[in-house]
Design a protein around this motif. Structure first.
Motif, mmCIF file in Angstrom:
data_model
loop_
_atom_site.group_PDB
_atom_site.id
_atom_site.type_symbol
_atom_site.label_atom_id
_atom_site.label_comp_id
_atom_site.label_asym_id
_atom_site.label_seq_id
_atom_site.Cartn_x
_atom_site.Cartn_y
_atom_site.Cartn_z
ATOM 1 N N TYR A 173 41.589 42.237 41.147
ATOM 2 C CA TYR A 173 42.881 42.874 41.388
ATOM 3 C C TYR A 173 43.323 43.600 40.131
ATOM 4 O O TYR A 173 43.039 43.158 39.017
ATOM 5 C CB TYR A 173 43.943 41.837 41.768
ATOM 6 N N CYS A 174 44.052 44.713 40.349
ATOM 7 C CA CYS A 174 44.621 45.443 39.224
ATOM 8 C C CYS A 174 45.552 44.504 38.460
ATOM 9 O O CYS A 174 46.396 43.847 39.071
ATOM 10 C CB CYS A 174 45.397 46.664 39.730
ATOM 11 N N HIS A 175 45.417 44.413 37.162
ATOM 12 C CA HIS A 175 46.241 43.447 36.414
ATOM 13 C C HIS A 175 47.677 43.929 36.261
ATOM 14 O O HIS A 175 48.536 43.174 35.832
ATOM 15 C CB HIS A 175 45.606 43.129 35.053
ATOM 16 N N LEU A 176 47.927 45.176 36.628
ATOM 17 C CA LEU A 176 49.285 45.709 36.500
ATOM 18 C C LEU A 176 50.054 45.698 37.815
ATOM 19 O O LEU A 176 51.234 45.383 37.843
ATOM 20 C CB LEU A 176 49.231 47.132 35.923
ATOM 21 N N CYS A 177 49.388 46.050 38.930
ATOM 22 C CA CYS A 177 50.121 46.128 40.207
ATOM 23 C C CYS A 177 49.535 45.205 41.266
ATOM 24 O O CYS A 177 50.060 45.133 42.379
ATOM 25 C CB CYS A 177 50.141 47.564 40.726
ATOM 26 N N SER A 178 48.441 44.499 40.959
ATOM 27 C CA SER A 178 47.827 43.521 41.863
ATOM 28 C C SER A 178 47.195 44.127 43.119
ATOM 29 O O SER A 178 46.974 43.423 44.092
ATOM 30 C CB SER A 178 48.835 42.445 42.281
ATOM 31 N N ALA B 102 42.133 47.713 35.959
ATOM 32 C CA ALA B 102 43.371 48.342 36.427
ATOM 33 C C ALA B 102 43.026 49.544 37.291
ATOM 34 O O ALA B 102 42.002 50.194 37.074
ATOM 35 C CB ALA B 102 44.225 48.791 35.243
ATOM 36 N N CYS B 103 43.886 49.837 38.287
ATOM 37 C CA CYS B 103 43.700 51.067 39.064
ATOM 38 C C CYS B 103 43.741 52.225 38.081
ATOM 39 O O CYS B 103 44.445 52.161 37.073
ATOM 40 C CB CYS B 103 44.815 51.405 40.025
ATOM 41 N N ILE B 104 43.086 53.291 38.448
ATOM 42 C CA ILE B 104 43.083 54.449 37.563
ATOM 43 C C ILE B 104 44.509 54.973 37.382
ATOM 44 O O ILE B 104 44.922 55.268 36.262
ATOM 45 C CB ILE B 104 42.104 55.516 38.103
ATOM 46 N N SER B 105 45.290 55.020 38.473
ATOM 47 C CA SER B 105 46.654 55.549 38.330
ATOM 48 C C SER B 105 47.511 54.642 37.451
ATOM 49 O O SER B 105 48.282 55.120 36.629
ATOM 50 C CB SER B 105 47.297 55.777 39.696
ATOM 51 N N CYS B 106 47.385 53.318 37.610
ATOM 52 C CA CYS B 106 48.135 52.398 36.749
ATOM 53 C C CYS B 106 47.733 52.580 35.290
ATOM 54 O O CYS B 106 48.581 52.679 34.412
ATOM 55 C CB CYS B 106 47.843 50.944 37.116
ATOM 56 N N ASN B 107 46.439 52.608 35.074
ATOM 57 C CA ASN B 107 45.945 52.703 33.704
ATOM 58 C C ASN B 107 46.433 53.983 33.045
ATOM 59 O O ASN B 107 46.895 53.972 31.914
ATOM 60 C CB ASN B 107 44.416 52.654 33.712
HETATM 61 ZN ZN LIG Z 1 47.370 49.118 39.704
#
Ligand SMILES: [Zn+2]
Length: 139
Positions: A18-23, A62-67
């Motif tokens: 899971y993305c560590h920022l938005c899950s 992390a998702c690319i957009s989050c990162n």
């Molecule tokens: Zn994310």
């Protein structure tokens, strides 16, 4: 940053994929493929620009957009924007958290039995199970 697939897997598994920022769930095979479904990159929790290292404890999936929207911002504020306070747990840590929650629930049940007798044990077990289930191991 160039990484072998074993290291990538290790980082991916740190948060169960899971993305560590938005899950959001990430697709392991879509590493570094912007535009692909559930594509992801490796985020330096403490950005390199701020002296963050390439050591594994500083690296998260992390998702690319989050990162990319995080840039040099802090992990704490990026997670807060998604209503999160911490990264999703690894499979191992999650198992332990679930076990601890169940144990807490069981103890409350036991306590109910001691205090109120058999009827209390049933009541306590019910409350205990509800409390155990209500504790979100992913925080
Ligand atoms: Zn994310």
């Amino acid at each position: 940053m160039k990484l072998d697939s074993k290291t990538k897997r290790k980082i991916y598994d740190r948060t169960r994929g899971y993305c560590h920022l938005c899950s959001k769930k990430l697709a392991f095979t879509n590493y570094g493929r912007p535009g692909a479904r559930a594509a992801w990159e490796i985020d330096h929790s403490n950005p390199r620009a701020n002296g963050g290292t390439d050591r594994i404890y500083n690296l998260y999936a992390a998702c690319i957009s989050c990162n990319r929207s995080k840039q040099h911002g802090s992990t704490r504020s990026a997670r807060a924007q998604n209503g999160r306070t911490r990264a999703p747990l690894s499979a191992e840590k999650r198992r332990k958290a679930v076990r601890d929650n169940t144990l807490t629930g069981g103890l409350i049940g036991l306590l109910g039995g001691v205090v109120l007798g058999p009827a209390g044990a049933v009541l306590g077990a019910g409350i205990g199970a509800a409390v155990g289930n209500a504790i979100d191991p992913d925080g």
